[in-house]
Design an enzyme around this catalytic site. Structure first.
Site, mmCIF file in Angstrom:
data_model
loop_
_atom_site.group_PDB
_atom_site.id
_atom_site.type_symbol
_atom_site.label_atom_id
_atom_site.label_comp_id
_atom_site.label_asym_id
_atom_site.label_seq_id
_atom_site.Cartn_x
_atom_site.Cartn_y
_atom_site.Cartn_z
ATOM 1 N N GLU A 1 63.326 16.786 40.416
ATOM 2 C CA GLU A 1 62.632 17.768 39.590
ATOM 3 C C GLU A 1 62.536 17.284 38.148
ATOM 4 O OE1 GLU A 1 60.649 19.965 39.155
ATOM 5 O OE2 GLU A 1 61.280 21.980 39.699
ATOM 6 N N ASP A 2 61.578 17.839 37.421
ATOM 7 C CA ASP A 2 61.508 17.535 35.988
ATOM 8 C C ASP A 2 62.502 18.383 35.208
ATOM 9 O OD1 ASP A 2 60.070 19.867 36.519
ATOM 10 O OD2 ASP A 2 58.265 19.257 35.446
ATOM 11 N N ASP B 1 64.776 25.576 35.256
ATOM 12 C CA ASP B 1 64.768 26.638 34.257
ATOM 13 C C ASP B 1 65.389 27.891 34.880
ATOM 14 O OD1 ASP B 1 64.250 28.277 32.105
ATOM 15 O OD2 ASP B 1 62.080 28.311 32.350
ATOM 16 N N LYS C 1 67.922 23.491 31.880
ATOM 17 C CA LYS C 1 67.876 24.506 30.819
ATOM 18 C C LYS C 1 68.723 25.688 31.299
ATOM 19 C CE LYS C 1 63.411 25.087 28.951
ATOM 20 N NZ LYS C 1 62.106 25.794 29.043
ATOM 21 N N ASP D 1 54.462 19.475 31.411
ATOM 22 C CA ASP D 1 53.145 19.770 30.858
ATOM 23 C C ASP D 1 53.085 21.126 30.183
ATOM 24 O OD1 ASP D 1 53.359 21.250 33.399
ATOM 25 O OD2 ASP D 1 51.274 21.792 33.005
ATOM 26 N N ARG E 1 51.737 15.331 30.047
ATOM 27 C CA ARG E 1 52.635 14.726 31.031
ATOM 28 C C ARG E 1 52.859 13.239 30.769
ATOM 29 N NH1 ARG E 1 53.256 18.443 35.249
ATOM 30 N NH2 ARG E 1 51.410 19.641 35.806
HETATM 31 P P1 IMP Z 1 62.060 27.468 37.544
HETATM 32 O O1 IMP Z 1 61.698 27.999 38.893
HETATM 33 O O2 IMP Z 1 61.964 28.526 36.491
HETATM 34 O O3 IMP Z 1 63.383 26.761 37.504
HETATM 35 O O4 IMP Z 1 60.877 26.521 37.174
HETATM 36 C C1 IMP Z 1 60.969 25.163 37.057
HETATM 37 C C2 IMP Z 1 59.583 24.649 36.742
HETATM 38 O O5 IMP Z 1 59.037 25.341 35.612
HETATM 39 C C3 IMP Z 1 59.611 23.195 36.341
HETATM 40 O O6 IMP Z 1 59.413 22.370 37.452
HETATM 41 C C4 IMP Z 1 58.468 23.102 35.359
HETATM 42 O O7 IMP Z 1 57.271 22.834 36.060
HETATM 43 C C5 IMP Z 1 58.380 24.475 34.743
HETATM 44 N N1 IMP Z 1 59.039 24.524 33.411
HETATM 45 C C6 IMP Z 1 60.178 25.150 33.077
HETATM 46 N N2 IMP Z 1 60.486 24.975 31.790
HETATM 47 C C7 IMP Z 1 59.495 24.194 31.280
HETATM 48 C C8 IMP Z 1 59.262 23.630 29.971
HETATM 49 O O8 IMP Z 1 60.021 23.789 28.993
HETATM 50 N N3 IMP Z 1 58.137 22.872 29.851
HETATM 51 C C9 IMP Z 1 57.283 22.648 30.886
HETATM 52 N N4 IMP Z 1 57.484 23.127 32.112
HETATM 53 C C10 IMP Z 1 58.584 23.902 32.314
HETATM 54 MG MG MG Z 2 57.718 21.694 38.274
#
Ligand code: IMP
Ligand code: MG
Length: 177
Positions: free
Chosen positions: A97-98, A101, A129, A158, A164
């Site tokens: 994963e990138d 969050d 995060k 992005d 990206r």
């Molecule tokens: P989660 O389900 O909230 O953990 O979402 C993770 C996804 O949200 C990541 O794979 C990103 O695509 C996107 N994301 C979360 N935070 C950021 C950020 O600060 N910048 C860009 N994309 C983010």
């Molecule tokens: Mg993502």
């Protein structure tokens, strides 16, 4: 530096060094195994490419595209846009994963992969995060960097499909979103 970037949080050199360390950890942990790296499109692509260079055990790669984000807000809604190409039954998987969050995307993907018969599922993420987390049971097994709760772009991340390609992770200027 790109004019839309407030500050570079993590440099290209730092990312390369950390990817090497994580690759070495994975190589040790998966000795005698043949893991499949599951890249989550599209944000994981640069990190997956960097990480895999430093993994010395035989491996395969496959990709999934799931989305839970529109703009800067999570919709709480996880869609599968593209599924895996091959069976993962009885395989050892490492999701790449990138950023983690809220953790919702990963929670869902982990469930899907186990339902496909995966033997084990671990997570490698460039960024974590933790302040954004709403599902406390989701953690990265191989984490590049822990970052503050602000909107980041670059090295795969992005904003509306832009940035990206930046070779570093930076904080996007407020006026850009
Ligand atoms: P989660 O389900 O909230 O953990 O979402 C993770 C996804 O949200 C990541 O794979 C990103 O695509 C996107 N994301 C979360 N935070 C950021 C950020 O600060 N910048 C860009 N994309 C983010
Ligand atoms: Mg993502």
């Amino acid at each position: 530096m790109h004019t839309d970037i407030e500050e570079i949080l993590i440099s290209e050199e730092q990312i390369h060094q950390r990817a090497k360390e994580l690759g070495e950890m994975i190589s040790k942990d998966y000795e005698g195994k043949r893991p499949i790296l599951i890249g989550l499109l599209k944000g994981s692509v640069p990190f997956l490419a960097e990480l895999m260079k430093h993994i010395t055990v035989d491996l395969e790669i496959d990709f999934m595209d799931v989305s839970s984000y529109e703009g800067t807000e999570s919709t709480g809604d996880v869609r599968i846009n593209k599924d895996l190409e091959n069976s993962v039954k009885d395989d050892d998987l490492i999701i790449v994963e990138d950023i983690i969050d809220t953790g919702k995307t990963l929670k869902k993907v982990i469930e899907i992969l186990y339902s496909k018969g995966a033997k084990s599922v671990k997570v490698a993420t460039l960024l974590d995060k933790p302040e954004g987390r709403i599902t406390s049971d989701i953690e990265g097994d191989y984490v590049g960097f822990t970052v503050p709760n602000c909107f980041l772009v670059g090295f795969g991340l992005d904003y509306n499909q832009k940035y990206r390609n930046l070779p570093y992770v930076g904080i996007l200027k407020k006026e850009c979103y």
